[in-house]
Write a protein that holds these residues in place. Sequence first.
Motif, short mmCIF file in Angstrom:
data_model
loop_
_atom_site.label_atom_id
_atom_site.label_comp_id
_atom_site.label_asym_id
_atom_site.label_seq_id
_atom_site.Cartn_x
_atom_site.Cartn_y
_atom_site.Cartn_z
N HIS A 88 10.22 61.53 55.22
CA HIS A 88 8.97 61.26 55.93
C HIS A 88 9.24 60.42 57.17
N ARG A 92 8.53 61.28 61.05
CA ARG A 92 7.49 60.48 61.70
C ARG A 92 8.07 59.75 62.92
N THR A 232 -10.22 67.10 62.44
CA THR A 232 -10.73 65.78 62.10
C THR A 232 -11.63 65.23 63.20
N ARG A 281 -2.17 60.80 45.79
CA ARG A 281 -0.83 60.26 45.52
C ARG A 281 -0.48 60.47 44.05
N HIS A 337 1.57 56.39 55.45
CA HIS A 337 1.03 57.63 56.02
C HIS A 337 -0.19 57.40 56.90
N CYS A 339 -2.80 57.27 59.69
CA CYS A 339 -2.94 58.33 60.70
C CYS A 339 -2.09 58.08 61.96
C1 HEM Z 1 -2.86 61.13 58.63
C2 HEM Z 1 -7.63 60.51 59.28
C3 HEM Z 1 -7.26 62.33 63.78
C4 HEM Z 1 -2.60 63.33 62.97
C5 HEM Z 1 -4.16 60.76 58.44
C6 HEM Z 1 -4.67 60.10 57.26
C7 HEM Z 1 -6.02 59.94 57.45
C8 HEM Z 1 -6.35 60.49 58.74
C9 HEM Z 1 -6.99 59.30 56.47
C10 HEM Z 1 -3.85 59.61 56.07
C11 HEM Z 1 -3.70 60.65 54.98
C12 HEM Z 1 -2.97 60.12 53.77
O1 HEM Z 1 -2.72 58.93 53.65
O2 HEM Z 1 -2.67 60.93 52.88
C13 HEM Z 1 -7.93 60.96 60.56
C14 HEM Z 1 -9.26 60.91 61.15
C15 HEM Z 1 -9.16 61.41 62.42
C16 HEM Z 1 -7.77 61.79 62.61
C17 HEM Z 1 -10.51 60.35 60.46
C18 HEM Z 1 -10.21 61.60 63.48
C19 HEM Z 1 -11.34 60.97 63.54
C20 HEM Z 1 -5.96 62.72 63.98
C21 HEM Z 1 -5.43 63.28 65.19
C22 HEM Z 1 -4.11 63.58 64.94
C23 HEM Z 1 -3.82 63.19 63.58
C24 HEM Z 1 -6.21 63.48 66.48
C25 HEM Z 1 -3.03 64.17 65.81
C26 HEM Z 1 -3.01 64.66 66.89
C27 HEM Z 1 -2.29 62.83 61.72
C28 HEM Z 1 -0.97 62.96 61.12
C29 HEM Z 1 -1.03 62.32 59.87
C30 HEM Z 1 -2.40 61.82 59.73
C31 HEM Z 1 0.23 63.64 61.75
C32 HEM Z 1 0.11 62.19 58.85
C33 HEM Z 1 0.80 60.86 59.03
C34 HEM Z 1 1.89 60.64 57.99
O3 HEM Z 1 1.88 61.27 56.94
O4 HEM Z 1 2.77 59.82 58.27
N1 HEM Z 1 -5.21 60.99 59.33
N2 HEM Z 1 -7.08 61.51 61.46
N3 HEM Z 1 -4.97 62.67 63.04
N4 HEM Z 1 -3.12 62.15 60.86
FE1 HEM Z 1 -5.06 61.73 61.22
#
Ligand code: HEM
Length: 389
Positions: A88, A92, A232, A281, A337, A339
């Motif tokens: 991961h 990342r 999202t 998880r 993880h 966001c």
């Molecule tokens: C992970 C919410 C927008 C890319 C996450 C997670 C949440 C989240 C809750 C964590 C999931 C977990 O712990 O299992 C949101 C919300 C958004 C948003 C509410 C908009 C309002 C975005 C955008 C992008 C993005 C715009 C990319 C361009 C990612 C990525 C992860 C992630 C790549 C995985 C990170 C990891 O596993 O290390 N998001 N997200 N998200 N989000 Fe977002």
Amino acid sequence: MQAPVVYPSKREGPLEPPAEFAVLRQGPPVWMVVPGRKPCWLVTRFEDARALLGDRRISSDDTRADYPQMAAVPPGLLSFLRMDDPRHGTIRRLLTPEFTVRRISALRTAIEDAADGLLDELAAGPRPVDLIAHYALPLPSLVICRLLGVPFEDHEFFQSRSAAIMSYDDPPEVGGRAMLELGDYLGRLIDAKTREPSDDMLGRVIAKAGADVSREDLVGIARLLIVAGHETTANMLGVSVLALLQHPDQLAALRADPTIIQNAVEELLRHQTIVQAAVARTATEDIDVGGVTIAAGDGVIVAVQSANRDETVAEDPDRLDLTRPPTRHLAFGHGAHQCLGQALARLELDIGLTRLFSRLPSLALAASHLPQARETAAVYGLHDLQVTW
Ligand code: HEM
């Protein structure tokens, strides 16, 4: 252990999380049955959720037999979102320089131009109009396409595949097929960018990837970014507009002082947390959380939409208050993880809301329109939002 609960999903209104969460928050994590899925724990209180997500004894690996998969997606296809360290971290770290606040802030003018272009078309067209289809969805799609270097002309293809991936209603074959089709498309794009390097995010990541990052890894990264990057934010923008229209005092406060927009975005993220049962998880060792022991091998769903309505996060948490001091909300998750795209999401929401309400100051819901909510999906949102002005 008390009798298992069923995952709460029925909302009383499009802006209210299921009422059972308020009851569940009175106690520790509960054992839960999910029709058609494996039973697992449900964490609903803020402190329990934060402690568990920050604990190193949990796994996000959805290829484990004991992973509590809610989405209708076969395991192993969601890239580093569903991986543990060290893999991961390796992937990342390849991407973090692309998502720094500084780098994302440089996109402000491009995002403003994209919003204005869509609003020009909206203002010249018929009304009422569906704001989801004509603004909330195309804005983040345009932005993520430009950022990644994916042709926006293909947006209908990847939007329909993303919706299938996010839905909980279909059997895994449907989500799986959508994953593969999106992967094939992105694989061809990655091959083209490998042959002819491009100065966009995918081009840079391909150039930087070491021998330990395969073509399959790159396809997975691109797919995760394109799905997470538009679904999202689009849904958050849609529910935010509805929340502001239904809380005219709050919209008036924002209009009276537009400099509170960043605070407003944080409060909307807290109050209208859109990520539903997707924060899942498996415990890799026994973990004590809020008075119960989650045993090694048990699955856990962390209900961030419930945690963000906990009284330990905000006073009078059900009240939308754009002027409240910053909270420690979990709308973007917490821990390893958390966001990756949060700076981008914040900027898109800031610009998306500011431009919309300044260009269309008399914006209102179309008469007698009841928006259709997306209840059974990893990310909550509205199917449509008919507005006029
Ligand atoms: C992970 C919410 C927008 C890319 C996450 C997670 C949440 C989240 C809750 C964590 C999931 C977990 O712990 O299992 C949101 C919300 C958004 C948003 C509410 C908009 C309002 C975005 C955008 C992008 C993005 C715009 C990319 C361009 C990612 C990525 C992860 C992630 C790549 C995985 C990170 C990891 O596993 O290390 N998001 N997200 N998200 N989000 Fe977002």
